[in-house]
Design a protein around this motif. Sequence first.
Motif, PDB file in Angstrom:
ATOM      1  N   ASN A  50      31.492 -15.032 -30.444  1.00  0.00           N
ATOM      2  CA  ASN A  50      32.047 -15.777 -31.686  1.00  0.00           C
ATOM      3  C   ASN A  50      32.292 -17.403 -31.236  1.00  0.00           C
ATOM      4  O   ASN A  50      32.994 -17.883 -32.062  1.00  0.00           O
ATOM      5  CB  ASN A  50      33.323 -14.986 -32.105  1.00  0.00           C
ATOM      6  CG  ASN A  50      33.128 -13.860 -32.771  1.00  0.00           C
ATOM      7  OD1 ASN A  50      31.999 -13.564 -33.412  1.00  0.00           O
ATOM      8  ND2 ASN A  50      33.941 -12.949 -32.610  1.00  0.00           N
ATOM      9  N   THR A  97      28.837 -20.577 -36.855  1.00  0.00           N
ATOM     10  CA  THR A  97      28.082 -19.484 -36.714  1.00  0.00           C
ATOM     11  C   THR A  97      26.782 -19.376 -36.236  1.00  0.00           C
ATOM     12  O   THR A  97      26.309 -18.880 -35.547  1.00  0.00           O
ATOM     13  CB  THR A  97      28.339 -18.434 -38.163  1.00  0.00           C
ATOM     14  OG1 THR A  97      29.503 -18.507 -38.697  1.00  0.00           O
ATOM     15  CG2 THR A  97      27.359 -17.424 -38.082  1.00  0.00           C
ATOM     16  N   ASN A 151      26.797 -20.636 -32.469  1.00  0.00           N
ATOM     17  CA  ASN A 151      26.769 -19.728 -31.737  1.00  0.00           C
ATOM     18  C   ASN A 151      25.615 -18.708 -31.389  1.00  0.00           C
ATOM     19  O   ASN A 151      25.759 -18.103 -30.449  1.00  0.00           O
ATOM     20  CB  ASN A 151      28.020 -18.759 -32.159  1.00  0.00           C
ATOM     21  CG  ASN A 151      29.320 -19.323 -32.236  1.00  0.00           C
ATOM     22  OD1 ASN A 151      29.686 -20.307 -31.678  1.00  0.00           O
ATOM     23  ND2 ASN A 151      29.955 -18.807 -33.066  1.00  0.00           N
ATOM     24  N   LYS A 152      24.760 -19.077 -32.139  1.00  0.00           N
ATOM     25  CA  LYS A 152      23.186 -18.220 -31.861  1.00  0.00           C
ATOM     26  C   LYS A 152      22.443 -19.013 -30.817  1.00  0.00           C
ATOM     27  O   LYS A 152      21.390 -18.598 -30.673  1.00  0.00           O
ATOM     28  CB  LYS A 152      22.550 -17.922 -33.171  1.00  0.00           C
ATOM     29  CG  LYS A 152      23.361 -17.008 -34.228  1.00  0.00           C
ATOM     30  CD  LYS A 152      22.648 -16.799 -35.471  1.00  0.00           C
ATOM     31  CE  LYS A 152      23.464 -16.015 -36.430  1.00  0.00           C
ATOM     32  NZ  LYS A 152      23.049 -15.915 -37.897  1.00  0.00           N
TER      33      LYS A 152
END
Length: 224
Positions: free
Chosen positions: A170, A209, A212-213
């Motif tokens: 996260n 989001t 974070n990848k």
Amino acid sequence: MSSSFCTTMGWGMPWIAFEEAVTLDCETQDTWETLEHTFETANPSMFQIDPDLYDREYFSSEPNRAPYLTPHALYSNVREREEDTFILGLPTELYKRINVTEDGDEDHVVFYPDCYYARRWQRRDDDLDLALMFQWEKGGSRDTEPDGSARVQYVEYGLGPWKNSLMTLNGEACEWMNFRELRKRPDLVPRVPMELRWYLKKLGVLDDTGINKLRPLTARWISY
């Protein structure tokens, strides 16, 4: 048609995954053009970290702190003497598309923490890179055909000054731990540099989001 042997490292993701995560206002087929336009027209002030935030994170004594390593993502040099001044690079230096296939299905996008590392972490037709591929990787024999195919490899640890930086899935910063414990923690991944997180959100390219990848990668490919 001329070609160049390219190498780089940074934080990235497969292009298809980026198209799904991008928060720019564009259709899928226009993602690359919109990304280019966003960086080409960006005001340099957008890459300066908020001074109060920078100081608060840098001087924090809290555990799991996530400091910024530079106050401005466009700085392309380091000050070696007191009288030295910082030189701004260009916003377009902070990203690159790794073109692996003609249809783009296996392409990747890579981002750099700042212009200083953007210049350090990519090379084109470098003699040492070519020697490692042609003379070391396959043994250097006359009868051995070197493998010049594209390789993009996502790695399990960070790069450069961020090699010991961790985060949860996260995006929460986490202190480094010994390897024995770290191997038992698939929920911890290499932390995305804060500078990179700052400008990608500021420009509306990715939200937390999507950021974070991003994962550290190393790559080599032939550019035509």
